[in-house]
Design an enzyme around this catalytic site. Structure first.
Site, PDB file in Angstrom:
ATOM      1  N   VAL A 194       0.888  -1.162   0.000  1.00 35.86           N
ATOM      2  CA  VAL A 194       0.000   0.000   0.000  1.00 35.86           C
ATOM      3  C   VAL A 194       0.923   1.208   0.000  1.00 35.86           C
ATOM      4  O   VAL A 194       1.662   1.433   0.955  1.00 35.86           O
ATOM      5  CB  VAL A 194      -0.912   0.007   1.241  1.00 35.86           C
ATOM      6  N   SER A 195       0.913   1.958  -1.077  1.00 34.97           N
ATOM      7  CA  SER A 195       1.881   3.047  -1.244  1.00 34.97           C
ATOM      8  C   SER A 195       1.718   4.108  -0.163  1.00 34.97           C
ATOM      9  O   SER A 195       0.664   4.219   0.479  1.00 34.97           O
ATOM     10  CB  SER A 195       1.715   3.694  -2.626  1.00 34.97           C
ATOM     11  N   ALA A 196       2.775   4.885   0.029  1.00 34.12           N
ATOM     12  CA  ALA A 196       2.718   5.990   0.984  1.00 34.12           C
ATOM     13  C   ALA A 196       1.578   6.926   0.604  1.00 34.12           C
ATOM     14  O   ALA A 196       1.456   7.324  -0.557  1.00 34.12           O
ATOM     15  CB  ALA A 196       4.044   6.738   0.998  1.00 34.12           C
TER      16      ALA A 196
END
Length: 424
Positions: free
Chosen positions: A89-91
């Protein structure tokens, strides 16, 4: 039909304390995202902020605790057998930046390449019930998890497809925006062909190992950039996967590693660099400075387009601590190979508390010459007014005469041209 917790912007938690904790954590996350946007000279769009306040990120973050789920950092959700990240889950700050780049509006049809669920839910909040969201990933484990999380969070109307995004999805359709959330070395024909006229392709594209999130639009038979931001993503899998070349510069041991990373198809004589770091280091300081907190990442692309043999130099923390190399960033600093010589841009040295000077370090038989070549290009970038790059993407096989002026980089599917229209 939206679930109750989605209508209210509250996640399905069980106690009043949980609700208060999540609300506080989410507010703190958004404050960090807003501050990061301000540092980048950006404004967090109101519709994106609303989505960040609405979507329950912890429902997409796997087994991490609430605190970790709402940190402004990526959450790794799958590792390969070597321990490298395969899915995450990307920043949230980066997701917010890319959603802003896409300029989404209610009713848009959006394709997300690379699934996790959370970003698709953010997109769904922005485009609303009249829009549509399709998310695609090559890994069935990832898509199964994304589908489950989206359904649990109340976003079951997001279409989840398990397939290789290198190819057009079925049934054929076009999208007002395509947002790629995996690191891409190339631009496959499927993406521009599925992009509606007036649509926006947001893609973290790797050139010479440097990844930028470019916003691209159709223009005269090409895709032309409107914006770019520094970023990093898990690499593309499937037919679009690309492996660069790592060249060790030290005999490997448990603590000290220094090497070069080459991400394009040109080659260098790695044997000629054997023992290069054992030779004396030449230091050249340029007199060119940058203020504390001022970004200069466009200089990296300038050096990549002007120095043959451009590479990225990497090092272990122990190699930095022991002074073997002096890098500002251990995971990839601009360097270039000049025959048996190696030059790189070191960590800028402080002039006073708020001003730092660029330099060039080199090792090799002609280290002085190589250091000055690098320093000269830093000087040229400065004299040109520290310009902003433009990227245009053309089909492979486009004749040179039909390309705009600029530095041409050939990929498998496209010819990239990076130019500097704002240069003096």
């Amino acid at each position: 039909m939206l679930s109750a917790h989605r209508e209210e912007g509250i996640q399905p938690v069980t106690t009043d304390n949980d609700v208060q904790d999540v609300t506080a954590l989410r507010t703190a996350m958004i404050e960090k995202i807003t501050a990061r946007h301000q540092a980048l000279g950006l404004v967090l769009p109101a519709e994106v902020e609303r989505a960040l306040r609405t979507v329950p990120r912890h429902l997409f973050a796997g087994d991490v605790d609430l605190q970790a789920a709402y940190e402004d950092t990526a959450v790794v959700t799958k590792l390969n057998e070597r321990g490298a990240s395969m899915s995450s889950v990307s920043a949230p700050w980066l997701q917010a930046v890319m959603l802003g780049q896409a300029e989404l509006k209610p009713g848009d049809r959006v394709l997300e390449v690379g699934s996790g669920g959370y970003n698709a839910a953010l997109i769904r909040e922005v485009v609303g019930p009249m829009g549509s969201v399709t998310t695609i990933d090559i890994d069935p484990e990832v898509t199964d998890r994304a589908q489950r999380f989206l359904t649990d969070a109340g976003y079951g109307d997001v279409e989840v497809i398990c397939a290789d995004a290198e190819f057009e999805i079925e049934p054929p359709r076009t999208f007002d925006a395509i947002i790629v959330t995996v690191g891409s070395w190339d631009v496959p024909p499927a993406w521009p062909s599925q992009l509606a006229e007036g649509g926006r392709l947001v893609v973290p594209l790797r050139t010479w190992g440097l990844t930028r999130s470019w916003v691209l639009e159709h223009q005269g038979g090409a895709l032309v950039s409107r914006d770019r931001q520094v970023c990093g993503f898990v690499a593309m899998q499937g037919a679009g996967a690309h492996k660069g070349t790592a060249i060790p510069l030290l005999e490997p041991d448990d603590d000290h590693t220094v090497g070069l990373w080459r991400d394009e198809q040109d080659t260098i004589d790695a044997a000629a660099l054997s023992g290069v770091l054992d030779l004396p280091r030449v230091e050249v300081w340029t007199g060119i400075t940058v203020g504390a907190g001022i970004r200069y990442s466009d200089q990296d692309l300038w050096l990549a387009t002007t120095l043959p043999g451009f590479s990225l130099i990497t090092a272990s923390q122990k190699a930095l601590d022991d002074g073997i190399v002096a890098l500002p960033w251990r995971y990839g600093t601009p360097a270039f190979v000049d025959g048996p010589n190696l030059a790189y841009r070191p960590k800028p040295r402080p002039i006073d508390g708020a001003v730092f000077e660029f330099g060039a370090f080199a090792h090799g038989p002609q280290a002085e010459q190589s250091a000055r070549r690098l320093a000269d290009q830093i000087g040229a970038w400065n004299l040109a007014g520290r310009p902003e790059p433009r990227l245009s993407v053309h089909p492979a096989g486009t004749p040179d005469a039909d390309l705009p002026d600029g530095h041409v980089l050939d990929k498998e599917h496209v010819r990239l041209v990076i130019s500097w229209p704002t240069a003096r």
